[in-house]
Design a protein around this motif. Sequence first.
Motif, PDB file in Angstrom:
ATOM      1  N   SER A  40       0.919  -0.985  -0.017  1.00 44.77           N
ATOM      2  CA  SER A  40       0.193  -0.024   0.015  1.00 44.77           C
ATOM      3  C   SER A  40       0.959   1.240  -0.059  1.00 44.77           C
ATOM      4  O   SER A  40       0.187   2.305  -0.253  1.00 44.77           O
ATOM      5  N   LYS A  83       2.203   2.434   2.499  1.00 49.32           N
ATOM      6  CA  LYS A  83       2.379   2.454   4.058  1.00 49.32           C
ATOM      7  C   LYS A  83       2.919   1.759   5.019  1.00 49.32           C
ATOM      8  O   LYS A  83       2.911   0.549   4.888  1.00 49.32           O
ATOM      9  N   THR A  84       3.287   2.390   5.953  1.00 49.20           N
ATOM     10  CA  THR A  84       3.933   1.491   7.143  1.00 49.20           C
ATOM     11  C   THR A  84       3.345   1.801   8.209  1.00 49.20           C
ATOM     12  O   THR A  84       2.552   2.906   8.529  1.00 49.20           O
ATOM     13  N   ARG A  85       3.705   0.896   9.378  1.00 47.83           N
ATOM     14  CA  ARG A  85       3.299   1.216  10.807  1.00 47.83           C
ATOM     15  C   ARG A  85       4.167   1.125  11.849  1.00 47.83           C
ATOM     16  O   ARG A  85       5.069   0.151  11.535  1.00 47.83           O
ATOM     17  N   THR A 116      -6.138  -5.973   5.032  1.00 47.49           N
ATOM     18  CA  THR A 116      -4.770  -5.856   5.149  1.00 47.49           C
ATOM     19  C   THR A 116      -4.019  -6.818   5.547  1.00 47.49           C
ATOM     20  O   THR A 116      -4.677  -7.750   6.253  1.00 47.49           O
ATOM     21  N   ASN A 122       7.539   8.250   6.932  1.00 44.83           N
ATOM     22  CA  ASN A 122       6.954   7.571   5.767  1.00 44.83           C
ATOM     23  C   ASN A 122       7.427   7.856   4.697  1.00 44.83           C
ATOM     24  O   ASN A 122       7.059   8.262   3.455  1.00 44.83           O
ATOM     25  N   GLU A 152       9.237   7.980   1.053  1.00 45.04           N
ATOM     26  CA  GLU A 152       8.986   6.875  -0.094  1.00 45.04           C
ATOM     27  C   GLU A 152      10.100   6.098  -0.564  1.00 45.04           C
ATOM     28  O   GLU A 152       9.702   4.856  -0.772  1.00 45.04           O
ATOM     29  N   ILE A 162      10.397   2.957   1.824  1.00 45.86           N
ATOM     30  CA  ILE A 162       9.219   2.168   1.573  1.00 45.86           C
ATOM     31  C   ILE A 162       9.513   1.375   0.398  1.00 45.86           C
ATOM     32  O   ILE A 162       8.981   0.206   0.303  1.00 45.86           O
TER      33      ILE A 162
END
Length: 208
Positions: free
Chosen positions: A35, A37-39, A61, A86, A88, A91
């Motif tokens: 996606s 996105k990270t957590r 997810t 975040n 890019e 990621i």
Amino acid sequence: MSHTLLVQWTIVPRIAPRALIACNRCRTTRAFVPSGKTRLNANGRRLDAWLIYRCSDCDNTWNRPIFERRHVGDIDPADLCALQNNDEIFIEKVAFDIDGLRRHAGQVEEFPDVHLRKAILQPAAGSPIRLEILFDLAVKTSLRTERLLSAELGLSRSRVATLADAGRVAAIPPGRNALQRALKDQMRVVIDLADEADRNAILTRAGP
Ligand SMILES: [Zn+2]
């Protein structure tokens, strides 16, 4: 003094690999897509980080671990900063790390579409008369060496063939018809441009 310009051409996939895992909502195996996105989750001094994937069918997810329960002191500060912002590029690097994905997903789906990244590894001392290209393949490709050289250096295929026939193009490791075959990882090609009037233009196209 070396009159050789050494460049690296990296063949990288265009589309990030997908994880093929069981989706508990679809109740079957689905492709999960990164996606972007990270957590990041903190538990005292220990941190978890995940890259979030989404089911291509139902949007469910899946969290791919980047690291888990890792002490904050053991995390590269640059990675931590990238996760907090975040970043890019960070990621993307994780998303294209197919071995990392395999460790967690077991089965993955790869895509044949690639693009080429050029970098100068070592500039020539003085004016270069030779070009050495190191091929770095993140993925296997069916691209033929002479076809890529022709397209990227702006030389006609017949000119590449003429140079090769004159012994001005050498593949390392050498092999019969090495230039007509598919590119191999860590293969090198050395081209003697001493007699080429347009060598500066060719050398410019070899770099980024
Ligand atoms: Zn699903």
